[in-house]
Scaffold this active site. Structure first.
Site, short mmCIF file in Angstrom:
data_model
loop_
_atom_site.label_atom_id
_atom_site.label_comp_id
_atom_site.label_asym_id
_atom_site.label_seq_id
_atom_site.Cartn_x
_atom_site.Cartn_y
_atom_site.Cartn_z
CG ASP A 1 5.96 -1.60 9.91
OD1 ASP A 1 6.62 -2.09 8.96
OD2 ASP A 1 5.54 -0.43 9.91
CG ASP B 1 2.40 -1.83 8.93
OD1 ASP B 1 2.74 -3.02 8.74
OD2 ASP B 1 2.39 -0.99 8.03
NE ARG C 1 -2.75 0.13 3.47
CZ ARG C 1 -3.66 0.56 4.33
NH1 ARG C 1 -4.94 0.34 4.10
NH2 ARG C 1 -3.32 1.19 5.42
CB THR D 1 -3.00 6.83 -2.44
OG1 THR D 1 -2.18 5.67 -2.69
CG2 THR D 1 -2.33 8.06 -3.04
C1 PRP Z 1 -0.98 -4.54 4.62
C2 PRP Z 1 -1.67 -5.86 4.82
C3 PRP Z 1 -2.51 -6.00 3.58
C4 PRP Z 1 -2.89 -4.57 3.30
C5 PRP Z 1 -4.31 -4.36 3.70
O1 PRP Z 1 0.08 -4.68 3.76
O2 PRP Z 1 -0.80 -6.92 5.00
O3 PRP Z 1 -1.81 -6.56 2.49
O4 PRP Z 1 -2.01 -3.74 4.07
O5 PRP Z 1 -4.75 -3.11 3.34
P1 PRP Z 1 -5.89 -2.86 2.28
O6 PRP Z 1 -7.01 -3.81 2.61
O7 PRP Z 1 -6.27 -1.44 2.50
O8 PRP Z 1 -5.33 -3.11 0.91
P2 PRP Z 1 1.08 -3.47 3.42
O9 PRP Z 1 0.66 -2.81 2.15
O10 PRP Z 1 1.25 -2.60 4.60
O11 PRP Z 1 2.43 -4.22 3.06
P3 PRP Z 1 3.35 -5.18 3.97
O12 PRP Z 1 2.61 -6.47 4.15
O13 PRP Z 1 4.56 -5.35 3.10
O14 PRP Z 1 3.63 -4.49 5.27
N1 URA Z 2 -2.43 -2.82 6.98
C1 URA Z 2 -2.07 -3.08 8.26
O1 URA Z 2 -1.04 -3.75 8.50
N2 URA Z 2 -2.84 -2.60 9.25
C2 URA Z 2 -3.95 -1.88 9.03
O2 URA Z 2 -4.62 -1.47 10.00
C3 URA Z 2 -4.32 -1.61 7.71
C4 URA Z 2 -3.55 -2.11 6.70
#
Ligand code: PRP
Ligand code: URA
Length: 205
Positions: free
Chosen positions: A200, A197, A102, A106
């Site tokens: 993280d 997150d 993400r 945005t």
């Molecule tokens: C997080 C999570 C999902 C997404 C959910 O990933 O693991 O993939 O956000 O959000 P959405 O429903 O609004 O699309 P992130 O993009 O933070 O990447 P990461 O797993 O690499 O931390």
């Molecule tokens: N991705 C995350 O890891 N946490 C949230 O709350 C939303 C998107």
């Protein structure tokens, strides 16, 4: 709504400790494993089986074995925290990977990696712990369907109503399994109360 929320005291226990901001990455990973194990059992209770007769040390016995191969598709990176329990339960599972991230401003997910095994004829399970806006999950479901998946399902740990609605709108009929259904999203599209997150916290970044 096409949502199945895990109903088990252990699930509530694990989710509460995952939410706790003082939970450190090592414990967070263990809790993710334990919760995903429960989800893996719950989300596969309707897997097809077929008859198999085996010989016990005493006589032959009719039984049933799994009839359909499973392909697991974690969304990188946080989805990796849910892979091992599925591998431990389903030894013959194949794993495909979809990398989505993400944008911090945005909240739109962009794809940076996709490697999928053949999906036709398999039970495809997309895993990602957080279903927030639903953009990532809907994109991943489009990718697996374009690669031959029929009726894939989505397994997550925390789901927001907005994400469920988005998946339902873009992929009607897809079943969603979650350990918790939360209240909604904040202005930055994070789940409330959520757990922050996930990636993280899983990897200590
Ligand atoms: C997080 C999570 C999902 C997404 C959910 O990933 O693991 O993939 O956000 O959000 P959405 O429903 O609004 O699309 P992130 O993009 O933070 O990447 P990461 O797993 O690499 O931390
Ligand atoms: N991705 C995350 O890891 N946490 C949230 O709350 C939303 C998107």
């Amino acid at each position: 709504m096409p949502i199945h929320v895990l109903d088990h005291p252990l699930a509530a226990h694990f989710v509460t400790h995952l939410r706790d901001k003082t939970t450190k990455p090592a414990t967070f990973r263990t809790l993710s494993y334990q919760l995903s194990l429960l989800l893996a059992v719950d989300a596969t209770r309707d897997l097809p089986t077929m008859e198999r007769v085996v010989d016990t040390p005493l006589e032959s016995a009719p039984g049933r074995v799994l009839a359909q191969p499973i392909v697991l598709v974690p969304i990188l990176r946080a989805g990796l925290g849910m892979v091992q329990p599925f591998l431990d339960l389903f030894p013959d599972v194949s794993v495909g990977y979809i990398g989505l991230e993400r944008d911090h401003e945005t909240a739109q997910a962009h794809s940076y990696y996709c490697k999928l095994p053949p999906l036709a004829g398999n039970r495809v399970i997309v895993i990602d712990p957080m279903l927030a806006t639903g953009g990532s999950a809907a994109q991943a479901l489009s990718l697996v369907c374009a690669s031959g998946a029929v009726n894939p399902r989505l397994v997550c740990i925390v789901a927001a109503p907005e994400g469920i609605a988005e998946v339902e709108a873009r992929h009607p009929g897809v079943a969603i399994h979650a350990a918790a259904l939360d209240r909604g999203l904040n202005a930055r599209k994070y789940i409330l109360p959520g757990l922050g997150d996930f990636g993280d916290r899983l990897y200590g970044t």
